[in-house]
Design a protein around this motif. Sequence first.
Motif, mmCIF file in Angstrom:
data_model
loop_
_atom_site.group_PDB
_atom_site.id
_atom_site.type_symbol
_atom_site.label_atom_id
_atom_site.label_comp_id
_atom_site.label_asym_id
_atom_site.label_seq_id
_atom_site.Cartn_x
_atom_site.Cartn_y
_atom_site.Cartn_z
ATOM 1 N N LEU B 69 0.834 -1.213 0.000
ATOM 2 C CA LEU B 69 0.000 0.000 0.000
ATOM 3 C C LEU B 69 0.868 1.262 0.000
ATOM 4 N N ALA B 70 2.009 1.167 0.666
ATOM 5 C CA ALA B 70 2.908 2.321 0.730
ATOM 6 C C ALA B 70 3.634 2.543 -0.595
ATOM 7 N N GLY B 71 3.436 1.625 -1.543
ATOM 8 C CA GLY B 71 4.003 1.808 -2.876
ATOM 9 C C GLY B 71 5.353 1.151 -3.075
ATOM 10 N N ALA B 197 -0.456 4.893 -4.247
ATOM 11 C CA ALA B 197 0.235 4.496 -3.013
ATOM 12 C C ALA B 197 -0.092 5.434 -1.854
ATOM 13 N N LEU B 198 -0.220 4.864 -0.673
ATOM 14 C CA LEU B 198 -0.507 5.660 0.529
ATOM 15 C C LEU B 198 0.807 6.159 1.120
ATOM 16 N N LYS B 199 1.020 7.456 1.077
ATOM 17 C CA LYS B 199 2.232 8.018 1.684
ATOM 18 C C LYS B 199 2.016 9.459 2.135
ATOM 19 N N GLY B 200 0.791 9.915 2.118
ATOM 20 C CA GLY B 200 0.500 11.316 2.413
ATOM 21 C C GLY B 200 0.347 12.059 1.105
ATOM 22 N N LYS B 201 -0.769 12.779 0.926
ATOM 23 C CA LYS B 201 -1.066 13.319 -0.409
ATOM 24 C C LYS B 201 -0.113 14.431 -0.838
ATOM 25 N N SER B 202 0.593 15.037 0.129
ATOM 26 C CA SER B 202 1.547 16.081 -0.258
ATOM 27 C C SER B 202 2.700 15.492 -1.067
ATOM 28 N N ARG B 203 2.895 14.171 -0.977
ATOM 29 C CA ARG B 203 3.996 13.526 -1.708
ATOM 30 C C ARG B 203 3.558 13.052 -3.090
ATOM 31 N N LYS B 204 2.341 13.357 -3.483
ATOM 32 C CA LYS B 204 1.884 12.916 -4.808
ATOM 33 C C LYS B 204 0.911 13.922 -5.406
ATOM 34 N N HIS B 208 -5.488 12.609 -2.969
ATOM 35 C CA HIS B 208 -5.519 11.578 -1.934
ATOM 36 C C HIS B 208 -6.148 10.302 -2.466
ATOM 37 N N THR B 209 -5.803 9.197 -1.803
ATOM 38 C CA THR B 209 -6.289 7.885 -2.211
ATOM 39 C C THR B 209 -7.151 7.301 -1.108
ATOM 40 N N ILE B 210 -8.243 6.666 -1.503
ATOM 41 C CA ILE B 210 -9.044 5.899 -0.548
ATOM 42 C C ILE B 210 -9.005 4.447 -1.011
#
Lengths: 255, 365
Positions: B69-71, B197-204, B208-210
């Motif tokens: 999930l973290a990519g 990938a879940l890592k905080g939306k500021s990093r992508k 945001h992802t659900i």
Amino acid sequence: MNREAVTKEKICTAPKSKTGMPIMHCPGCHYGIIIRVICEVIDEMGIEGDVVGLTSVSCSGPWAYSFYFDSALCPHGRSPAMGTAIKRIHPDAIVFTVQGDGDLGAIGLGCFMNALLRAEKLTTILLNNGTYGMTGGQMSPTTLLGMRTTTTSEGRDYRVTGFPLHAAELVASMKGVAYSARCTVHTPANFQKAKRAVRTAFQKQIDGVGYSFVEFLSACPPIWGVSPVEALKFISEKMMAEYPLGEFKNVDSIL
Amino acid sequence: MAQTVLIDGNEAIARGAICAGCRAFFGYPITPQSEVGEYMSRELPKVGGVFVQSESESAAIYMLFGGVLAGERTMTSTSSPGFSLMQEGISWMAEDEMPAVIVEVMRAGPGIGTGGQQGQTDYRQITKGGGHGAYRCIVLAPYSVQESFDLIQFAFHLADKYRITVIVASDFIVARMAEMVELRTLSFEPLPEKEWALKGKSRKGGRHTIIMGGAFGHGGPQRYYPHMMEKYQQIVDSEVRYDTYKTEDAEFLLIAYGSSARMAEEVVDMARDEGIEAGLFRPITLWPFPEEAVRETACRIGKVLVVEDSPGELVEDVKFAVQGKVPVHLLGIWARHVPLGPGYWGGGSGIIYPERILEEVKKLI
């Protein structure tokens, strides 16, 4: 009075980090208020871009739809293991789990305790309503002694089921924990205290101190068989008698 | 040319994974694959990776889930009882279409079985899915140490290409035997970024992802299953892999995978020395199963013997493939060289030696 003369000042709004998803909980349930606590704190701390929220198999599962930040619904009791991996891979992310009392205290207790033992830098929010709400009101690890549920129809008897789980106190006894508190949202004053607790918990994670934990006593009127107003009384008279509020640990170093 | 080293199958898996860009490993010790985790604990931190020894396989599978999930390219490794404990998590990852890689080094028997000795008794569980919900995982079965090194790299590529969980099905013999391995880094077609990938939306880029579970996320089972079936069909159409050895002129066909294929390959030459034109068909992808190729080859040759260190699981897929057009025989776990005895230790040992397979070939020819 001239309608034009009425000034309209917005004094309350939905938190920025909360999506437009309606709150779908039962009347009198406190989960919607707790979503607000979490989202307001995230807004105030300006950490929305760094947060990863992990919800669980429980009434709080669909919260992932309510968060305007990265979130996932996790399998029953397993969010501390999943959070462990995400946090280790992205140490700068702020990872929190939201877990019910059954999720954390029964099926997921092993997972949770091992995450505490490893001193993971996670934040866990426990929603303690003393029952399995989603499956219709069975006994949970935090059901009060004497409380009637669908699996303790004569009331919870310690000789058959043991004693209620005091999660916040248990967590505080663990070396890898930076912060442990129990709070409620059943009065406005307590709402503010709860916000401070969640904020402190996130701050401990940001500072890299250790595990942080906030337990919420939360009303479940339909399962408790009381009105929403009576549920507030039940919290202050029954739940708080068994589960005292307060901070049980607050340290700046776990060593 | 890449460096060549003498290593065992477990180390080949670990080295191959790092070679493929695996940067997170979560696992629990269990014989006969604990060496994979040991190697990862030592080597992953050197390349900036993450290693966590979990408290159980049921936790390991969710750490794997979290890592994916973290990519990150994330892996776990286990053996039969541990693989059983992971089934719930595999089902969940199938629902969320998680590109996880799982190594399953098989031992023998249900329960504790033989406590960590050779076996191939998880075929059905691995290929048909031990968890709930009618999902599929790609299954790759190496039969040599070099192939272990290569297939684990391919596993990461396939997982990311199709966003599906890939299981590398090894067994005690393949994992514990040492061979010369060329440490070659395989290259595959480039793949898109994991924007989910879940890592905080500021990093992508603020999106945001659900991750809400496939059936929910797709708007119900009526949408989820057609979506998955389309993906599975694509994999069936383009990823079937198998190998053949001297089947062109064969009058007798052996079908086997993993360590049993290693034995059977030797039998082909032994039989040919005695004037029996034998050939070997070896599925490399156990799912997607090389159904058409098995049917075509088996029907052309006519005489078929399946060899597996199991009471008979692969043989079911072979029988299904040939659709009753030719008889399919089985040489299974009862053909091990050590007769089953009353002893705690003696009862579990033995392997199916090439000599025993040859004996069976002669009986059937």
